[in-house]
Design a protein around this motif. Sequence first.
Motif, short mmCIF file in Angstrom:
data_model
loop_
_atom_site.label_atom_id
_atom_site.label_comp_id
_atom_site.label_asym_id
_atom_site.label_seq_id
_atom_site.Cartn_x
_atom_site.Cartn_y
_atom_site.Cartn_z
N GLY A 150 50.21 -3.63 32.33
CA GLY A 150 50.59 -2.65 33.35
C GLY A 150 50.30 -1.25 32.85
N PRO A 151 50.56 -0.23 33.67
CA PRO A 151 50.29 1.14 33.23
C PRO A 151 51.14 1.54 32.02
CG PRO A 151 51.35 1.10 35.41
CD PRO A 151 51.03 -0.31 35.05
N ASP A 152 52.38 0.99 31.95
CA ASP A 152 53.19 1.31 30.77
C ASP A 152 53.60 0.03 30.04
OD1 ASP A 152 54.97 2.70 33.40
OD2 ASP A 152 55.17 0.58 32.82
N GLY A 153 52.62 -0.61 29.44
CA GLY A 153 52.89 -1.79 28.63
C GLY A 153 52.87 -3.08 29.44
N PRO A 154 52.98 -4.21 28.74
CA PRO A 154 52.91 -5.51 29.41
C PRO A 154 54.06 -5.72 30.39
CG PRO A 154 52.77 -5.73 27.01
CD PRO A 154 53.17 -4.31 27.30
N ARG A 155 53.77 -6.28 31.55
CA ARG A 155 54.81 -6.59 32.52
C ARG A 155 54.88 -8.10 32.67
NH1 ARG A 155 54.08 -2.46 37.47
NH2 ARG A 155 56.06 -3.45 37.99
#
Lengths: 282, 129
Positions: A150-155
């Motif tokens: 994702g945009p801020d790390g793994p989702r």
Amino acid sequence: MNPDSVLALSLYVGSGSLLAGLIGAMTGLGGGVVIVPMLTLGFGIDIRYAIGASLVSVIATSSGAAAAYVREGFTNIRVGMFLEIATSLGAILGAHLTAVVNPAAIGVVFGFVLLHSAYTSLSAHGAARETGDTTGRLAGWLRMDGTYPGPDGPRSYHVSSIPSGFALMGVAGVLSGLLGIGSGAVKVLAMDRAMKLPFKVSTTTSNFMIGVTAAAGAGVFLGRGYIEPGLAMPVMLGVLAGSLIGARLLTKMPARKLRLLFAGVIAVLAVEMIYNSVTGRI
Amino acid sequence: MPMETPAGPARHQLEMRLGALLRLGVALAAAVVLSGGVLYLARHGMDHPAYHTFHSDPSSLRTLPGIMEGALHLREREVIQFGLVLLIATPIARVAFSIFAFCHERDWMYAAISAIVLALLLYGLTSAA
């Protein structure tokens, strides 16, 4: 069109396939769906040779694309491998069905699948939709939950409704073997709608699966004599070249307008396929 | 609870290697098909195409031994067909390698699932045996 030499036919079919591969890659819809209408409606080729040539070109284009997506980390390999049981079974069944089903009936089914493709390519998708918040018991046992970048790390996400996803994948396989297409649209439907996977995970995992599904059907086609080398050659080389060029052009063209245009073309082909099949011209 | 990813780092690297294998298989198949195609067009380019009605191909184009034999003798249609067999074999090889990969991770369940898929693919090919 009715070219009277093998050379002329190969050039026309090769150019048409190149265009199909190009647009297929740029719109993300795959070129497979337009190959069969082009060969049957445009060149009067027997639908069995048409689906044979189309299916081998599907293997060629999906294999390159799948590798790129795996690198990005969206593909859920476990989900893909498990569901390939259903698509391979379906593809073998569908490929054998071509021997007992009337070619005109194949044409009609093809027309309706085209209409569905046109519809899904127009409807909005990829919008933020909540993925399932619980894991099905089967999905837990099969350890299918995953993460995607994702945009801020793994989702992380959960996987639900495996039985209905599996059944839909069987249908996707049958259509692949019966019509010589990748049936990516139905595969995405199974994962995105039924199993509630994130959209990007669904599309990339679908791409991962298409080559294996197509190989299952192509093995049967080979034995049945549907793969005519003189015809499959320009189709496979044309679609492959077109999709490689298309992947490079991807960022430079307005995909939205292209999808609209392509959806329109597919809808017209759908109506023509159904009309020609019903009136006994396929 | 820590999430188990579908592709750990080692797994991911292996998958990328398998991806390279896939592309290599496709490139090889395309090269063989192209060579056969050049031969075919050189020898039969002026023939009248006969794809309008279905006529079952001779067994040299429908069976793996027939295709191999014809390709070895550089018969143009069999060379193309051999390239297409390489293409069909590419995803099959990928599934076969996945079995090893899952075994290596001691993931027996997914090794078994991959083996089922491989069995189905090979079964599909038996009609061309």
